[in-house]
Design an enzyme around this catalytic site. Structure first.
Site, PDB file in Angstrom:
ATOM      1  N   ASP A 167       5.160   5.073   1.876  1.00  0.00           N
ATOM      2  CA  ASP A 167       5.450   6.366   2.494  1.00  0.00           C
ATOM      3  C   ASP A 167       6.244   6.176   3.783  1.00  0.00           C
ATOM      4  O   ASP A 167       7.208   6.883   4.048  1.00  0.00           O
ATOM      5  CB  ASP A 167       4.151   7.117   2.811  1.00  0.00           C
ATOM      6  CG  ASP A 167       3.496   7.648   1.537  1.00  0.00           C
ATOM      7  OD1 ASP A 167       4.172   7.612   0.486  1.00  0.00           O
ATOM      8  OD2 ASP A 167       2.327   8.068   1.595  1.00  0.00           O
TER       9      ASP A 167
ATOM     10  N   SER B 121       0.836  -1.199   0.000  1.00  0.00           N
ATOM     11  CA  SER B 121       0.000   0.000   0.000  1.00  0.00           C
ATOM     12  C   SER B 121       0.870   1.248   0.000  1.00  0.00           C
ATOM     13  O   SER B 121       2.058   1.200   0.311  1.00  0.00           O
ATOM     14  CB  SER B 121      -0.892   0.016   1.239  1.00  0.00           C
ATOM     15  OG  SER B 121      -0.100   0.328   2.367  1.00  0.00           O
ATOM     16  N   LYS B 122       0.237   2.352  -0.349  1.00  0.00           N
ATOM     17  CA  LYS B 122       0.962   3.616  -0.394  1.00  0.00           C
ATOM     18  C   LYS B 122       1.469   3.985   1.000  1.00  0.00           C
ATOM     19  O   LYS B 122       2.528   4.572   1.152  1.00  0.00           O
ATOM     20  CB  LYS B 122       0.034   4.702  -0.958  1.00  0.00           C
ATOM     21  CG  LYS B 122       0.692   6.071  -1.026  1.00  0.00           C
ATOM     22  CD  LYS B 122       0.039   6.940  -2.055  1.00  0.00           C
ATOM     23  CE  LYS B 122       0.393   8.414  -1.995  1.00  0.00           C
ATOM     24  NZ  LYS B 122       1.353   8.884  -1.057  1.00  0.00           N
ATOM     25  N   ARG B 123       0.653   3.622   2.011  1.00  0.00           N
ATOM     26  CA  ARG B 123       1.072   3.897   3.392  1.00  0.00           C
ATOM     27  C   ARG B 123       2.404   3.238   3.722  1.00  0.00           C
ATOM     28  O   ARG B 123       3.293   3.848   4.306  1.00  0.00           O
ATOM     29  CB  ARG B 123      -0.005   3.395   4.366  1.00  0.00           C
ATOM     30  CG  ARG B 123      -0.879   4.486   4.880  1.00  0.00           C
ATOM     31  CD  ARG B 123      -1.110   4.522   6.392  1.00  0.00           C
ATOM     32  NE  ARG B 123      -0.922   3.299   7.134  1.00  0.00           N
ATOM     33  CZ  ARG B 123      -1.907   2.486   7.497  1.00  0.00           C
ATOM     34  NH1 ARG B 123      -3.141   2.752   7.154  1.00  0.00           N
ATOM     35  NH2 ARG B 123      -1.639   1.412   8.224  1.00  0.00           N
TER      36      ARG B 123
END
Ligand code: GLU
Length: 508
Positions: free
Chosen positions: A269, A264-266
């Protein structure tokens, strides 16, 4: 054999996720391997999710990684237009055919009625609250209304959708090139909306109609679309296109770096790595998502890394140029298991591709990111890159690591000076700089033999003073090949740096 025609069919709902780039890549590899055609179709029928700039971003990203489109948006072709919103009228007739033949129906239910249906079913403890074979006869649709009631509602302009009439009890099977035979019972499928009340088709109808009209032979897409495939099989059948149905290949999921769960982007990041090919600024929130390009990755390294996320050549070989990938690629070698997105592996590929580039090519990375006020010839930049390339992971590392070539140290690493800056070092460096000052064109070889001559004559081992020499010239205890670095700097600069270190460090 029919010529291969594949399509990459993204929706312009934001930045193109790296998983989408992998999907495009596998489609492209199959197309090129078979002398087939790669099509770019923009699936923009969901107007509520349309994001301005996303389509241009997709096209730019594909171009950056080297995926060339043969037919499609931006390219044109015999099946134009390739943007679904521009094909709107076309879908209507197929929905009509489905209705006329009893395979689809008008549904007039309002949002409130749908909600009430779901609540009613929930209250009776039913686990199944969808609009389907079990519920459709309780709803406001052309199956429950009389023909004249339906015509009246249509004439009066009641908002309606068109739903697929999924068979009540039937095993639907399809064969997937990656997963083999997939069977789904029709009771698991709801009566999906095919045409929305705004007159736009949904993904399912538009996707199937376009794949048929565009003569697509292989549908290669992410695993998240596998649940939709049985529904698509029904549509092919109802539209009489079963014989032209493309072959399906649903790609494995991309997993988090630790292999636990979907990437996921989380996660990206948090761990500080990019998930998009190019930088993307969200037009509504202004939030920046970092791109692989701007994070210092080379496109061919990224492609090589992505190719291995789910596919392998069956040999030990890991470095594949795009044309080698085309030669080696087969859909049969794509695995079912989720592929771990190991960013360290991406960095490793990047290192290999940087090392393999010519110094002249690498010079551009240095020259374009030199700090203001610093000038450097292309020739010198190439030499610097040649010295640094073994130690670099990202393209911007050249500028960071090359700093000492342009700026004499103002500080010296204390760990090194406390251990290595001693009388022996001072004696060697004093004699060394004197000899160097008489040399005009310093070469690495000369720098090395001169140093050895000095240490031999003073009876001091070269190994013992090397770090002192390095710290006097670069300020640091480690770095690229010192002799080559000195050749690039020239004897005058080297002498002046040793001089400065001798006077600064003596006082310590
Ligand atoms: N528009 C879909 C997407 O955004 C395409 C899925 C497919 O390839 O069928 O991923």
């Amino acid at each position: 054999m029919q010529p291969v025609r594949v399509r990459f069919a993204p929706s312009p709902t934001g930045a193109l996720h790296i998983g989408g780039v992998r999907t495009a890549l596998y489609n492209y590899l199959l197309a090129k391997k078979t002398n087939g055609t790669m099509i770019l179709r923009i699936e923009d029928t969901d107007q509520t999710r349309f994001v301005p700039g996303a389509e241009a971003y997709i096209i730019k990203s594909l171009a950056w990684v080297g995926i060339k489109i043969d037919e499609g948006v931006g390219q044109g072709g015999p099946h134009a237009p390739y943007r679904q919103s521009e094909r709107k009228l076309l879908y209507k007739q197929y929905a009509q055919k489905l209705i006329d033949e009893g395979n689809a129906y008008y549904a007039f239910d309002t949002e409130e009625e749908l909600e009430a249906m779901r609540n009613r079913l929930k209250a009776t403890g039913s686990s199944h609250q969808q609009y389907s074979a079990t519920t459709r006869m309780m709803m406001d649709n052309s199956l429950t209304l009389s023909e004249s009631e339906v015509q009246q509602k249509l004439k009066a302009g009641y908002p309606y959708v068109i739903r697929l009439k999924v068979p009540e009890s039937e095993e639907i099977s399809l064969s997937d090139l990656i997963r083999g035979e997939v069977n789904v019972h029709s009771s698991q499928i709801d009566d999906k909306v095919l045409m929305k009340s705004d007159g736009m088709p949904t993904y399912h109808l538009a996707n199937v109609v376009d794949d048929y009209l565009m003569r697509i032979t292989h549908v290669i897409r992410g695993e998240e679309w596998l649940p939709s495939a049985p529904l698509h099989v029904l549509l092919y059948r109802f539209l009489g296109w079963e014989k032209q149905m493309p072959q399906f290949a649903h790609l494995p999921l991309l997993l988090k770096p630790d292999g636990n769960g979907k990437l996921s982007k989380r996660d990206a990041d948090k761990a500080g790595f990019p998930l998009f090919p190019l930088n993307w600024v969200d037009p509504t929130t202004n939030e920046l998502s970092k791109g692989f390009c701007e994070s210092g990755y080379l496109p061919d390294a990224l492609i090589n890394f992505l190719a291995f996320l789910g596919w392998n050549p069956g040999t030990e070989k890991e470095i594949f140029s795009l044309s080698e990938l085309i030669d080696a690629f087969t859909v049969e070698r794509i695995g079912k298991a989720g592929a771990r997105f190991d960013i360290l592996k991406a960095q490793w590929f990047n290192q290999q591709y940087i090392k393999a580039k010519s110094n002249t090519d690498l010079a551009a990375f240095l020259l374009t990111s030199l700090p203001q006020g610093i000038t450097c010839s292309a020739e010198k930049a190439a030499k610097i890159c040649g010295v640094l390339k073994e130690r670099v992971t990202f393209t911007h590392d050249f500028a960071t690591q090359a700093r000492f070539f342009f700026e004499a140290p103002t500080e010296y690493d204390q760990h090194v000076t406390s251990k290595k800056w001693n009388d022996d070092a001072i004696r060697v460096l004093t004699a060394y700089k004197q000899t160097l000052s008489s040399i005009k064109e310093l070469t690495a070889e000369m720098a090395k033999t001169t140093l050895e001559d000095v240490t031999t004559s003073l009876g001091i081992s070269t190994g013992k003073i090397l770090q002192a020499l390095r710290v006097s010239i670069t300020g640091a205890g480690s770095g690229p090949d010192l002799m080559l670095s000195m050749e690039i700097m020239g004897s005058e600069e080297v002498v002046s740096r040793i001089d400065r270190a001798l006077s600064t460090l003596k006082k310590v």
